[in-house]
Design a protein around this motif. Structure first.
Motif, short mmCIF file in Angstrom:
data_model
loop_
_atom_site.label_atom_id
_atom_site.label_comp_id
_atom_site.label_asym_id
_atom_site.label_seq_id
_atom_site.Cartn_x
_atom_site.Cartn_y
_atom_site.Cartn_z
N LYS A 92 97.31 66.52 41.08
CA LYS A 92 97.78 66.16 42.41
C LYS A 92 99.26 66.42 42.52
CE LYS A 92 94.67 62.49 44.07
NZ LYS A 92 94.58 61.06 44.46
N ASN A 117 96.34 57.74 40.23
CA ASN A 117 97.25 58.67 40.89
C ASN A 117 98.41 59.07 39.98
OD1 ASN A 117 96.76 59.32 43.94
ND2 ASN A 117 96.05 57.22 43.66
N ALA A 141 100.86 64.37 47.64
CA ALA A 141 99.47 63.94 47.86
C ALA A 141 99.22 62.57 47.23
CB ALA A 141 98.51 64.98 47.29
#
Length: 465
Positions: free
Chosen positions: A447, A438, A451
């Motif tokens: 992203k 992430n 999110a």
């Protein structure tokens, strides 16, 4: 006759009490519980203590030879066998030995809950308790770096510190008051204002960035989230805490650094070596995950430039703290931890005297003269005796050494050392499987911060509940 006998018995008791009191005044019988371990009566049965260590700094083997020679002058019956492992292969060799139940008596490294789960990591609290001088010698907060679950398993040689480092020339050209930053710390908005001054096109057409870091690890994410008030994905009690606006704010700050061009667009693919290359080439004013040892590394590089061994611009290094969220008061949090010697027993072994001897060697390898490791690495000392031993002999520039001391005073606690072994293992899994992808997705622009934060929250509640 019985009266005389009774009087004689009383007199003898009084004489015995007086003699005992006199012995107490002589200082030969220390107060109970206060006797330093090194002053207790020693079993002189020949023994061997095995030590596995690393090239902590360039001259560390010279250090360890001196430390062992000093130790053997006092304890000739204890042989110290040491082996210096390579940073690349050493951890694997140690893991194999540990899993086989035959680790060395002392191993150099940072504390790890997985060591405790094997049942072979050796608590040293009982030995430290009778060595008051040693215990008091360590500066506040340093012994805790080698504890797990409240028990002491090792003694630190130094405390590692990760901050940011800068090229003084570039800061000066942009009019940046780095002394004020070193003294007071800075916030994310304050950094962004400085970054605007540091970003510019160079005469050769290349871009000078405000900041460079690598995207192959989550070290940068750690530094930013901790400065958002999040000590880790879980708190010291193991409760998941990456579930509020603070993680969103941290990811937004990271995203801004790339989107606005303060860090290279290709940051996600940058390896640590490339990050360093860009800093040395003057393509970045500030480098992240900079350790105080850069002071020595860059000074040596400057010597090589003067000697014609390499080409490039000489740099004057400035150590800086990591900026923090405006919602967090204070100086800013430093990521780092303790590294030193951890004690182990071998499977099936239970020789109490050998354990005591192992502790004595551990004391010797982390004592006053052992402070040369912190000195060589330009780190603040962990013991008062070390600071005294190397007073006036520091290798770091005073301006950087002083900021390093402030950074250590604001060192983030190592949550993985206070939670249980199972939760620590789950946290490690979460970091690799959830945090890293992430973080890299935000760096790459794949992203949004929102999110990524939502996925971090959802999976964190599943894995770390």
């Amino acid at each position: 006759m019985r009266l005389f006998s009774k009087w004689l018995s009383m007199a003898m008791v009084l004489v015995f009490v007086a003699v005992a009191a006199g012995c107490g005044k002589s200082g030969d019988t220390p107060e109970a519980g206060k006797t330093p371990a090194t002053e207790q009566k020693q079993d002189t049965t020949p023994d061997t203590v095995k030590v596995w260590t690393y090239p902590v700094h360039g001259k560390y083997e010279d250090d360890i030879k001196v430390l062992i020679a000093d130790f053997n002058a006092k304890y000739p019956h204890i042989k110290v066998e040491y082996e210096i492992l390579s940073w690349a292969e050493g951890p694997k060799k140690f893991d194999v030995a540990l899993n086989a139940g035959s680790p060395p008596d002392l191993y150099f490294g940072g504390m790890n809950g997985q060591y405790v789960s094997t049942g072979l990591a050796m608590p040293i609290d009982s030995y430290l308790a009778v060595s008051e001088e040693t215990k008091k010698d360590f500066l506040p907060g340093t012994l805790e770096t080698m504890q797990f679950g409240g028990k002491q398993y090792g003694l630190p040689l130094y405390q590692s510190l990760w901050g940011w480092g800068a090229n003084k020339r570039i800061l000066d050209e942009a009019g940046v008051d780095y002394k004020k930053i070193q003294e007071n710390g800075w916030t994310w908005p304050e950094f962004l204002e400085v970054a605007k001054k540091l970003n510019k096109k160079l005469p050769d057409g290349s871009q000078q960035y405000a900041l460079v870091t690598d995207g192959t690890s989550i070290d940068f994410l750690d530094m930013i989230t901790r400065n958002a008030g999040l000590v880790d994905a879980v708190d010291a009690k193991g409760n998941f805490i990456w579930n509020d606006q603070r993680i969103v704010d941290a990811l937004k700050f990271i995203s801004t650094l790339v989107k606005d061009g303060y860090m290279p667009k290709e940051t996600v693919a940058l390896a640590p070596a490339k990050r360093t290359e860009m800093f040395y080439a003057g393509q970045a004013a500030i480098i992240s995950k900079a350790i105080p040892y850069y002071d020595v590394m860059i000074a040596n590089r400057n010597k090589d430039i003067d000697a014609g061994k390499i080409k490039g611009e000489k740099i004057e290094y400035i150590q800086l703290p990591v900026p923090h969220s405006p919602s967090v008061n204070g100086y800013g949090v430093t990521t780092g931890g303790g590294e030193g010697y951890i004690a182990f027993t071998q499977k099936g072994a239970n020789n109490e005297q050998h354990k005591k001897n192992t502790f004595l060697v551990m004391e010797a390898l982390t004592g006053a003269k052992a402070g040369n490791s912190a000195n060589e690495l330009c780190l603040p000392f962990v013991r008062n005796s070390q600071a005294k031993e190397f007073a006036g002999k520091g290798l770091a520039k005073e301006i950087n050494f002083n900021v390093s001391k402030k950074m250590r005073e604001n060192l983030a606690p190592q949550v993985a050392l206070s939670i249980d072994v199972d939760k620590a293992a789950k946290l490690k899994q979460y970091r690799e499987q959830v945090e890293k992808p992430n973080f890299q997705a935000v760096l790459a622009g794949e992203k949004t911060p929102e999110a990524a934060a939502e996925e971090l929250k959802t999976k964190g509640q599943q894995m770390l509940r």
